[in-house]
Design a protein around this motif. Structure first.
Motif, short mmCIF file in Angstrom:
data_model
loop_
_atom_site.label_atom_id
_atom_site.label_comp_id
_atom_site.label_asym_id
_atom_site.label_seq_id
_atom_site.Cartn_x
_atom_site.Cartn_y
_atom_site.Cartn_z
N MET A 1 0.93 -1.11 0.21
CA MET A 1 -0.10 -0.14 -0.03
C MET A 1 0.75 1.06 0.13
N LYS A 2 0.36 2.27 -0.83
CA LYS A 2 1.05 3.46 -0.68
C LYS A 2 0.06 4.74 -0.08
N VAL A 3 0.81 5.62 0.63
CA VAL A 3 -0.05 6.59 1.27
C VAL A 3 0.48 7.85 1.02
N LYS A 4 -0.35 8.66 0.50
CA LYS A 4 0.33 10.21 0.46
C LYS A 4 -0.38 11.32 0.89
N THR A 5 0.17 12.01 1.67
CA THR A 5 -0.65 12.95 2.45
C THR A 5 -0.93 14.24 1.54
N ILE A 6 -2.28 14.37 1.32
CA ILE A 6 -2.74 15.64 0.44
C ILE A 6 -3.14 16.90 1.27
N LEU A 7 -3.44 16.75 2.56
CA LEU A 7 -3.92 17.80 3.36
C LEU A 7 -3.56 17.61 4.76
N LEU A 8 -3.00 18.71 5.47
CA LEU A 8 -2.90 18.48 6.99
C LEU A 8 -3.33 19.76 7.54
N ILE A 9 -4.16 19.52 8.53
CA ILE A 9 -4.91 20.75 9.01
C ILE A 9 -4.66 20.87 10.61
N PHE A 10 -4.21 21.83 11.33
CA PHE A 10 -4.26 22.14 12.51
C PHE A 10 -5.20 23.22 13.06
N LEU A 11 -5.93 22.94 13.97
CA LEU A 11 -7.05 23.87 14.30
C LEU A 11 -6.59 24.11 16.08
N LEU A 12 -6.35 25.33 16.33
CA LEU A 12 -6.10 25.66 17.60
C LEU A 12 -7.02 26.59 18.08
N GLY A 13 -7.33 26.37 19.59
CA GLY A 13 -8.41 27.28 20.05
C GLY A 13 -8.24 27.22 21.43
N SER A 14 -8.93 27.87 22.27
CA SER A 14 -8.87 27.81 23.52
C SER A 14 -9.28 26.43 24.35
N LYS A 15 -10.14 25.78 23.73
CA LYS A 15 -10.80 24.61 24.28
C LYS A 15 -9.99 23.28 23.36
N PHE A 16 -10.07 23.32 21.99
CA PHE A 16 -9.77 22.09 21.37
C PHE A 16 -8.30 22.33 20.41
N VAL A 21 -5.95 14.77 9.18
CA VAL A 21 -5.12 14.52 7.97
C VAL A 21 -6.05 13.98 6.94
N THR A 22 -5.88 14.35 5.52
CA THR A 22 -6.73 13.78 4.61
C THR A 22 -5.78 13.11 3.73
N GLU A 23 -5.70 11.69 3.33
CA GLU A 23 -4.59 11.07 2.66
C GLU A 23 -5.19 10.33 1.52
N GLU A 24 -4.47 10.16 0.38
CA GLU A 24 -4.86 9.20 -0.62
C GLU A 24 -4.07 8.06 -0.49
N PHE A 25 -4.93 6.84 -0.17
CA PHE A 25 -4.57 5.70 0.21
C PHE A 25 -4.80 4.59 -0.83
N PHE A 26 -3.29 4.21 -1.44
CA PHE A 26 -3.75 2.98 -2.40
C PHE A 26 -4.22 1.93 -1.84
N SER A 27 -5.03 1.34 -2.40
CA SER A 27 -5.80 0.01 -1.94
C SER A 27 -5.46 -0.99 -3.30
#
Length: 376
Positions: A1-16, A21-27
């Motif tokens: 299997m091959k995995v390619k990361t296409i999007l990485l999101i960090f959300l920073l806040g006072s509580k969370f 990660v959204t990835e393209e996963f070859f099956s």
């Protein structure tokens, strides 16, 4: 299997604080790339003793948001453990992914390949690359809610908990599900939901299935059914997800007033034995050790005082100091213990020593000074 990361999101806040990660996963099973979403918990630790249950969300193009939102809320209040959430987008492939044979009513062609993709590729990838516990949950709605049942039919069910929201049940599935759940020999959670405004054909099948399942007497099965009023096939997702998570992670929750009065006080053993049993059950059920939380220390201490259980109170003080060595908590409960046995000199010493330590959610200098004043 091959995995390619296409999007990485960090959300920073006072509580969370979280990472998605959204990835393209070859099956190889599907012979194509599939988009998956991986949501790591707050303060995720890649190594160490902290282990995270895995929650797999099918139809994640629309189910992922409601599931993650509810998990965020419940984990913030420590009503459930931090989890790794894995979503499989199926917006353009769901009919093929959930295909089954019209004679055997078992996964066939695209459905058979998708079945193997989840069990033989996706889960092993998550377990290899993330710090997971053995406890796994799967969630589906409509066609995907029917599909998750196939994992129960295996000799060893692949998941520990199943959330089936308004399933479009294949023929023979209610009978197969009943027979399998009747004989399951390891702890398994099964949640089923419909609503008054659900699709009529689905609702009829679901109600009939519930009639079968609710007759099962099996100590290994935790079954919950909900029939929501004033809701429909789509809106019931927002009601079912929190109810299901609440049921699945019930024993993880802090000791509530209801648990205190209905379970802790009537418990035949000591108060400290109740605490040990509760946390042992969490470890056994979810596959990780939960550090004792301050809310539960307070509940056990109250039970100790009510039952005049000084032995448990001493054990509690030792546990508090070990769990929170830099906090006032240990000193406070040692002081409570020494007061209970009438050794006020040592109680004062403990309370005074606590003044130099860090306050907790419930214990601060004012509380310690109040106890000191009461003794003096």
């Amino acid at each position: 299997m091959k995995v390619k990361t296409i999007l990485l999101i960090f959300l920073l806040g006072s509580k969370f604080l979280f990472c998605q990660v959204t990835e393209e996963f070859f099956s190889y099973k599907l012979d194509q790339n599939r988009e998956i979403k991986i949501r790591l918990p707050n303060n995720y630790q890649a190594t160490g003793d902290v282990k995270y249950p895995v929650i797999v969300v099918l139809d994640s193009d629309y189910l992922f948001g409601p599931v993650v939102g509810n998990i965020d809320y419940q984990t913030y209040w420590d009503e459930m453990p931090d989890c790794i959430v894995v979503g499989v987008n199926q917006e353009t492939t769901r009919e093929k992914d959930f295909e089954y044979n019209e004679e055997t009513y078992l996964p066939a062609q695209g459905g058979a390949a998708f079945f193997e993709f989840i069990g033989m590729e996706l889960l092993p990838f998550i377990e290899k690359n993330y710090n997971t516990s053995p406890f796994k949950v799967i969630i589906g709605h409509d066609l995907s809610a029917n599909f998750i049942n196939y994992y129960i039919l295996k000799t060893l069910p692949l998941f520990n908990a199943y959330i089936s929201i308004s399933p479009e049940l294949a023929k023979e599935m209610p009978t197969r599900l009943y027979e399998r759940l009747l004989n399951v020999d390891k702890a398994l959670f099964y949640y089923l939901a419909t609503s008054e405004g659900d699709v009529r054909s689905l609702r009829k099948s679901i109600l009939n299935t519930n009639t079968k399942l609710q007759t099962i007497s099996n100590k290994n099965l935790n079954y919950r059914f909900d029939d929501f009023e004033d809701s429909n096939h789509y809106l019931l997702v927002g009601q079912a997800v929190p109810e299901a998570l609440n049921e699945i992670f019930d024993i993880y929750k802090p000791i509530s007033r209801k648990e205190y009065s209905e379970k802790l006080l009537p418990f035949s053993g000591t108060a400290f034995e109740y605490l040990e049993k509760k946390y042992d059950s969490i470890h056994k059920q979810y596959g990780f050790k939960k550090p004792v939380i301050e809310n539960d220390l307070r509940a056990i201490a109250a039970a100790c005082e009510k039952k005049t259980d000084n032995e448990s109170l001493l054990k509690l003080a030792k546990l508090a100091r070990k769990t929170y060595p830099e906090s006032m908590i240990g000193a406070y409960y040692y002081g409570i213990y020494y007061e209970a046995i009438g050794d006020y000199k040592k109680a004062l010493q403990r309370y005074h020593s606590g003044l130099l330590l860090k306050k907790s959610d419930y214990i601060d200098k004012d509380l310690l000074l109040d106890r000191i004043d009461e003794i003096n």
